[in-house]
Scaffold this active site. Structure first.
Site, PDB file in Angstrom:
ATOM      1  N   LYS A 142       0.265   3.511  -2.857  1.00 48.96           N
ATOM      2  CA  LYS A 142      -0.983   4.276  -3.062  1.00 48.96           C
ATOM      3  C   LYS A 142      -0.762   5.773  -3.232  1.00 48.96           C
ATOM      4  CE  LYS A 142      -4.166   0.807  -1.282  1.00 48.96           C
ATOM      5  NZ  LYS A 142      -4.346  -0.030  -0.113  1.00 48.96           N
ATOM      6  N   SER A 158       0.803  -1.237   0.000  1.00 51.40           N
ATOM      7  CA  SER A 158       0.000   0.000   0.000  1.00 51.40           C
ATOM      8  C   SER A 158       0.832   1.282   0.000  1.00 51.40           C
ATOM      9  CB  SER A 158      -0.934   0.018   1.203  1.00 51.40           C
ATOM     10  OG  SER A 158      -1.972  -0.903   1.000  1.00 51.40           O
ATOM     11  N   VAL A 167       1.457  -3.688   3.786  1.00 48.63           N
ATOM     12  CA  VAL A 167       1.537  -4.997   4.447  1.00 48.63           C
ATOM     13  C   VAL A 167       2.862  -5.724   4.190  1.00 48.63           C
ATOM     14  CG1 VAL A 167      -0.956  -5.404   4.677  1.00 48.63           C
ATOM     15  CG2 VAL A 167       0.234  -6.163   2.605  1.00 48.63           C
ATOM     16  N   TYR A 188      -2.733  -2.724 -10.601  1.00 47.48           N
ATOM     17  CA  TYR A 188      -2.692  -2.529  -9.142  1.00 47.48           C
ATOM     18  C   TYR A 188      -1.776  -3.562  -8.465  1.00 47.48           C
ATOM     19  CZ  TYR A 188      -4.306  -2.546  -4.284  1.00 47.48           C
ATOM     20  OH  TYR A 188      -4.355  -2.542  -2.907  1.00 47.48           O
ATOM     21  N   TYR A 234      -4.632   3.900   7.781  1.00 48.49           N
ATOM     22  CA  TYR A 234      -5.952   3.247   7.868  1.00 48.49           C
ATOM     23  C   TYR A 234      -6.686   3.636   9.150  1.00 48.49           C
ATOM     24  CZ  TYR A 234      -3.661   0.743   4.205  1.00 48.49           C
ATOM     25  OH  TYR A 234      -2.977   0.444   3.081  1.00 48.49           O
TER      26      TYR A 234
HETATM   27  O1  DON Z   1      -4.268  -4.975  -1.979  1.00 46.18           O
HETATM   28  C1  DON Z   1      -3.710  -5.532  -1.055  1.00 46.18           C
HETATM   29  O2  DON Z   1      -4.314  -6.196  -0.227  1.00 46.18           O
HETATM   30  C2  DON Z   1      -2.203  -5.342  -0.889  1.00 46.18           C
HETATM   31  N1  DON Z   1      -1.559  -5.402  -2.160  1.00 46.18           N
HETATM   32  C3  DON Z   1      -1.902  -4.033  -0.248  1.00 46.18           C
HETATM   33  C4  DON Z   1      -2.576  -3.855   1.081  1.00 46.18           C
HETATM   34  C5  DON Z   1      -1.779  -3.104   2.056  1.00 46.18           C
HETATM   35  O3  DON Z   1      -0.578  -2.963   1.960  1.00 46.18           O
HETATM   36  C6  DON Z   1      -2.485  -2.612   3.230  1.00 46.18           C
HETATM   37  N2  DON Z   1      -1.536  -1.953   4.110  1.00 46.18           N
HETATM   38  N3  DON Z   1      -1.220  -1.926   5.184  1.00 46.18           N
END
Ligand code: DON
Length: 305
Positions: free
Chosen positions: A64, A61, A259, A189, A241
């Site tokens: 983003k 993320s 993540v 994405y 978040y």
């Molecule tokens: O879309 C997803 O679930 C992951 N590629 C990214 C999510 C993410 O990094 C949330 N962050 N803390």
């Protein structure tokens, strides 16, 4: 400063035991949960670092803000604001239940999955491969690292298992917010989330956001200052978040987590910080990473509030 960072790494590394590495993307489960690295690209032009600062990890993320920036540069602020709102959702990054009403732009933001997936459609390019390639170029330029590339194993792993993101994509389609083929948007994405970086790369990118879009060494305006403000403001309110409020209190500057364990910290007018520690808390934010940023913020008085 390097000594201070070494001390922070030593103090915070044990808190990795309070978190867990992400496993919902199977490839991410293979990382060593005890890594901790930090890198500061500072206002005096100096670079400081400690721990596993050169360890590669995927942006997840943390990409983003770059998706938002590329959408702003390609389609302008009005188009971005019309498609994706700016209010915090107070819900997990992959939540479905935005409200009891129909999904609309007012109840999503660029830092949650739904918002980022929608914003991929505003990046210019004939194909989604071309759109992704513009995004990768942006990441390479802002990090001063032409070698940045996709971690193929993580990309394949996420593409194979990313059904929640597919559901979010089809929900955007169902409510008429996007019209392009979901699978193509998601490919862009997933690739974006799988860009492999280290703490230095994140700190360098963050420093340009901190510096109103101006490259700290060359003084080149890399993107309009107004877009730096737009991105930094959404990081401050939504970047961590449903942990964003707590983070504002304990750390106090715009930041984005992923993540993969990375966090990019933007301290306006002052510096960019990259941290990496893969064990996550319940919000999906790096436990030791947040703790390291909190300590650094206290000692250097980095809170903007
Ligand atoms: O879309 C997803 O679930 C992951 N590629 C990214 C999510 C993410 O990094 C949330 N962050 N803390």
């Amino acid at each position: 400063m390097n000594e201070l960072l070494e001390r922070i790494v030593a103090d915070c590394a044990p808190s990795a035991s309070l978190g867990h590495v992400a496993t919902y993307i199977p490839e991410l489960a293979n990382v060593d949960p005890n890594k901790l690295g930090i890198y500061v690209s500072s206002e005096d032009g100096k670079q400081y670092f400690a721990g596993d600062h050169l360890e590669p990890f995927t942006m997840q993320s943390v990409v983003k803000p770059l998706i938002l920036l590329q959408a702003l540069m390609d389609s302008g602020e009005d188009a971005v604001r019309t498609l994706v709102g700016v209010e915090a959702t107070g819900k997990p990054f992959d939540a479905f239940n935005y409200s009891d009403q129909a999904l609309n732009s007012a109840n999503i933001n660029p830092m949650i999955n739904t918002g980022a997936i929608a914003l991929c459609t505003l990046i210019h390019g004939e194909t989604y491969e071309e759109k992704f390639s513009r995004l990768l170029d942006l990441a390479r330029k802002l990090s001063d690292n032409p070698e940045l590339n996709v971690d193929h194993a993580v990309y394949v792993s996420e593409k194979k298992t990313g059904n929640k993101n597919r559901a979010l994509g089809y929900m955007l389609t169902a409510y008429g917010m996007i019209t392009d083929p979901v699978e193509e948007i998601l490919d862009c994405y997933f690739r974006a989330c799988s860009i492999s970086v280290n703490c230095r790369d994140l700190a360098r990118i963050a420093h340009i956001f901190a510096n109103h879009g101006i490259h700290p060494e060359t003084q080149e305006q890399m993107f309009p200052a107004a877009y730096a403000k737009y991105v930094n403001a959404t990081l401050a309110t939504c970047g961590m978040y449903d942990g964003s409020g707590e983070f504002a209190l304990t750390v106090g500057f715009p930041a984005k987590s992923g993540v993969g364990g990375g966090i990019m910290g933007v301290i306006p007018h002052r510096m960019g910080i990259g941290v990496f520690a893969p064990a996550l808390d319940k919000h999906g934010n790096s436990v030791a990473g947040v703790q390291a940023l909190a300590k650094l913020s206290q000692i250097l008085d980095l809170s903007i509030y």
